[in-house]
Design an enzyme around this catalytic site. Structure first.
Site, PDB file in Angstrom:
ATOM      1  N   TYR A  13      13.552  59.920  37.178  1.00  0.00           N
ATOM      2  CA  TYR A  13      14.272  60.409  38.358  1.00  0.00           C
ATOM      3  C   TYR A  13      13.455  61.476  39.087  1.00  0.00           C
ATOM      4  CZ  TYR A  13      18.083  62.717  40.933  1.00  0.00           C
ATOM      5  OH  TYR A  13      18.875  63.284  41.891  1.00  0.00           O
ATOM      6  N   PHE A  74      27.530  69.238  27.156  1.00  0.00           N
ATOM      7  CA  PHE A  74      26.372  68.978  26.309  1.00  0.00           C
ATOM      8  C   PHE A  74      25.634  70.285  25.964  1.00  0.00           C
ATOM      9  CE2 PHE A  74      25.953  64.574  28.544  1.00  0.00           C
ATOM     10  CZ  PHE A  74      27.050  64.113  27.850  1.00  0.00           C
ATOM     11  N   ASP A 145      16.162  66.072  29.831  1.00  0.00           N
ATOM     12  CA  ASP A 145      16.882  67.059  30.650  1.00  0.00           C
ATOM     13  C   ASP A 145      16.130  68.384  30.673  1.00  0.00           C
ATOM     14  OD1 ASP A 145      19.027  65.753  31.723  1.00  0.00           O
ATOM     15  OD2 ASP A 145      20.548  66.934  30.666  1.00  0.00           O
TER      16      ASP A 145
HETATM   17  C1  UD1 Z   1      19.983  65.309  37.681  1.00  0.00           C
HETATM   18  C2  UD1 Z   1      20.252  63.801  37.667  1.00  0.00           C
HETATM   19  C3  UD1 Z   1      19.624  63.186  36.462  1.00  0.00           C
HETATM   20  C4  UD1 Z   1      18.153  63.546  36.364  1.00  0.00           C
HETATM   21  C5  UD1 Z   1      17.963  65.073  36.418  1.00  0.00           C
HETATM   22  C6  UD1 Z   1      16.490  65.418  36.500  1.00  0.00           C
HETATM   23  C7  UD1 Z   1      22.296  63.019  38.702  1.00  0.00           C
HETATM   24  C8  UD1 Z   1      23.758  62.814  38.525  1.00  0.00           C
HETATM   25  N1  UD1 Z   1      21.674  63.535  37.627  1.00  0.00           N
HETATM   26  O1  UD1 Z   1      20.586  65.827  36.552  1.00  0.00           O
HETATM   27  O2  UD1 Z   1      19.753  61.774  36.534  1.00  0.00           O
HETATM   28  O3  UD1 Z   1      17.617  63.075  35.156  1.00  0.00           O
HETATM   29  O4  UD1 Z   1      18.600  65.585  37.586  1.00  0.00           O
HETATM   30  O5  UD1 Z   1      16.316  66.799  36.377  1.00  0.00           O
HETATM   31  O6  UD1 Z   1      21.733  62.776  39.745  1.00  0.00           O
HETATM   32  N2  UD1 Z   1      26.397  67.413  31.322  1.00  0.00           N
HETATM   33  C9  UD1 Z   1      27.433  67.674  30.435  1.00  0.00           C
HETATM   34  N3  UD1 Z   1      28.361  66.704  30.217  1.00  0.00           N
HETATM   35  C10 UD1 Z   1      28.333  65.466  30.827  1.00  0.00           C
HETATM   36  C11 UD1 Z   1      27.273  65.209  31.736  1.00  0.00           C
HETATM   37  C12 UD1 Z   1      26.321  66.201  31.961  1.00  0.00           C
HETATM   38  O7  UD1 Z   1      27.499  68.762  29.874  1.00  0.00           O
HETATM   39  O8  UD1 Z   1      29.206  64.643  30.593  1.00  0.00           O
HETATM   40  C13 UD1 Z   1      25.409  68.486  31.583  1.00  0.00           C
HETATM   41  C14 UD1 Z   1      23.983  68.027  31.458  1.00  0.00           C
HETATM   42  O9  UD1 Z   1      23.540  68.169  30.129  1.00  0.00           O
HETATM   43  C15 UD1 Z   1      23.276  68.984  32.399  1.00  0.00           C
HETATM   44  C16 UD1 Z   1      24.340  69.341  33.443  1.00  0.00           C
HETATM   45  O10 UD1 Z   1      25.559  68.924  32.909  1.00  0.00           O
HETATM   46  O11 UD1 Z   1      22.897  70.144  31.723  1.00  0.00           O
HETATM   47  C17 UD1 Z   1      24.137  68.709  34.796  1.00  0.00           C
HETATM   48  O12 UD1 Z   1      24.034  67.295  34.662  1.00  0.00           O
HETATM   49  P1  UD1 Z   1      23.950  66.304  35.942  1.00  0.00           P
HETATM   50  O13 UD1 Z   1      25.163  66.457  36.759  1.00  0.00           O
HETATM   51  O14 UD1 Z   1      23.590  64.949  35.464  1.00  0.00           O
HETATM   52  O15 UD1 Z   1      22.795  66.923  36.820  1.00  0.00           O
HETATM   53  P2  UD1 Z   1      21.272  67.246  36.437  1.00  0.00           P
HETATM   54  O16 UD1 Z   1      21.071  67.584  35.025  1.00  0.00           O
HETATM   55  O17 UD1 Z   1      20.838  68.260  37.409  1.00  0.00           O
END
Ligand code: UD1
Length: 182
Positions: A13, A74, A145
């Site tokens: 990504y 997470f 991540d």
């Molecule tokens: C975004 C992208 C991801 C990419 C990353 C690269 C989207 C939705 N996500 O992730 O595909 O790999 O940038 O840096 O476009 N989390 C939880 N519980 C959940 C889901 C997520 O705690 O059910 C946490 C994750 O571990 C993370 C945070 O929430 O720490 C944000 O997750 P997300 O919304 O996917 O965004 P990015 O991590 O910024």
């Protein structure tokens, strides 16, 4: 002055985002056109897609709460992101169009609030606003991540006149009851 900037994207990504910026920069150089790259941080707000792997954590938490389930956080919940409201993102797009109508070249801006928060804080606030069960910290993690993703909003403010206006408490209170799509 020649500047060498080493970009080392950690995921497919992130690599796709860097590639898009490189492509548009090459296009701007070759054509004399103008490019504004807007680096959206974690966008949330009304109309977000429902619970999909591409939805973003705010929509995932919101969907869980709607179904009566606790948001699943997470890692240890201490990872930081910058949540920016969709109305602010719309304003940033308009500001970029206004500022670059006659310009040339390539310029990138963070579209961010400048106020990073932990994921467990977002989950807790959303659960409270939705009157749902408090978050569960699971210790799971996603490969690739980044621990903290934060950004300075300064350049967008000085050059585009954009500044995020929707505070997280206010934005989350609205989002807790706003309709999702799809
Ligand atoms: C975004 C992208 C991801 C990419 C990353 C690269 C989207 C939705 N996500 O992730 O595909 O790999 O940038 O840096 O476009 N989390 C939880 N519980 C959940 C889901 C997520 O705690 O059910 C946490 C994750 O571990 C993370 C945070 O929430 O720490 C944000 O997750 P997300 O919304 O996917 O965004 P990015 O991590 O910024």
């Amino acid at each position: 002055v020649e500047r060498i900037v080493l970009v080392d994207p950690r995921s497919v990504y992130a690599a796709s985002k860097a590639a898009q910026e490189h492509l548009t920069a090459a296009w701007a150089r070759q054509t004399g056109g103008a490019v504004v790259a807007l680096r959206y941080h974690n966008v949330y707000g009304p109309g977000m897609p429902r619970d999909t792997p591409y939805s973003g954590v705010a929509a995932i938490f919101r969907s869980a709460l709607e179904a009566g389930r606790a948001p699943r956080v997470f890692e240890d919940g201490g990872q930081r992101r910058d949540f920016v409201h969709v109305r602010d993102v719309a304003a940033a797009n308009l500001a970029a169009l206004d500022a670059t109508g006659t310009g040339t070249g390539w310029r990138a801006y963070n579209v961010a609030s400048g106020r990073p928060v932990t994921i467990v804080e977002v989950a807790t606030e959303l659960a409270r606003a939705a009157d749902g069960p408090p978050p569960v910290v699971t210790g799971e993690f996603r490969l690739g991540d980044v621990r903290h993703v934060v950004a300075s909003p300064t350049r967008a403010e000085t050059e585009l006149g954009f500044r995020a206006a929707v505070g997280l408490t206010e934005g989350i209170a609205e989002f807790a009851h706003a309709p999702l799509r799809g």
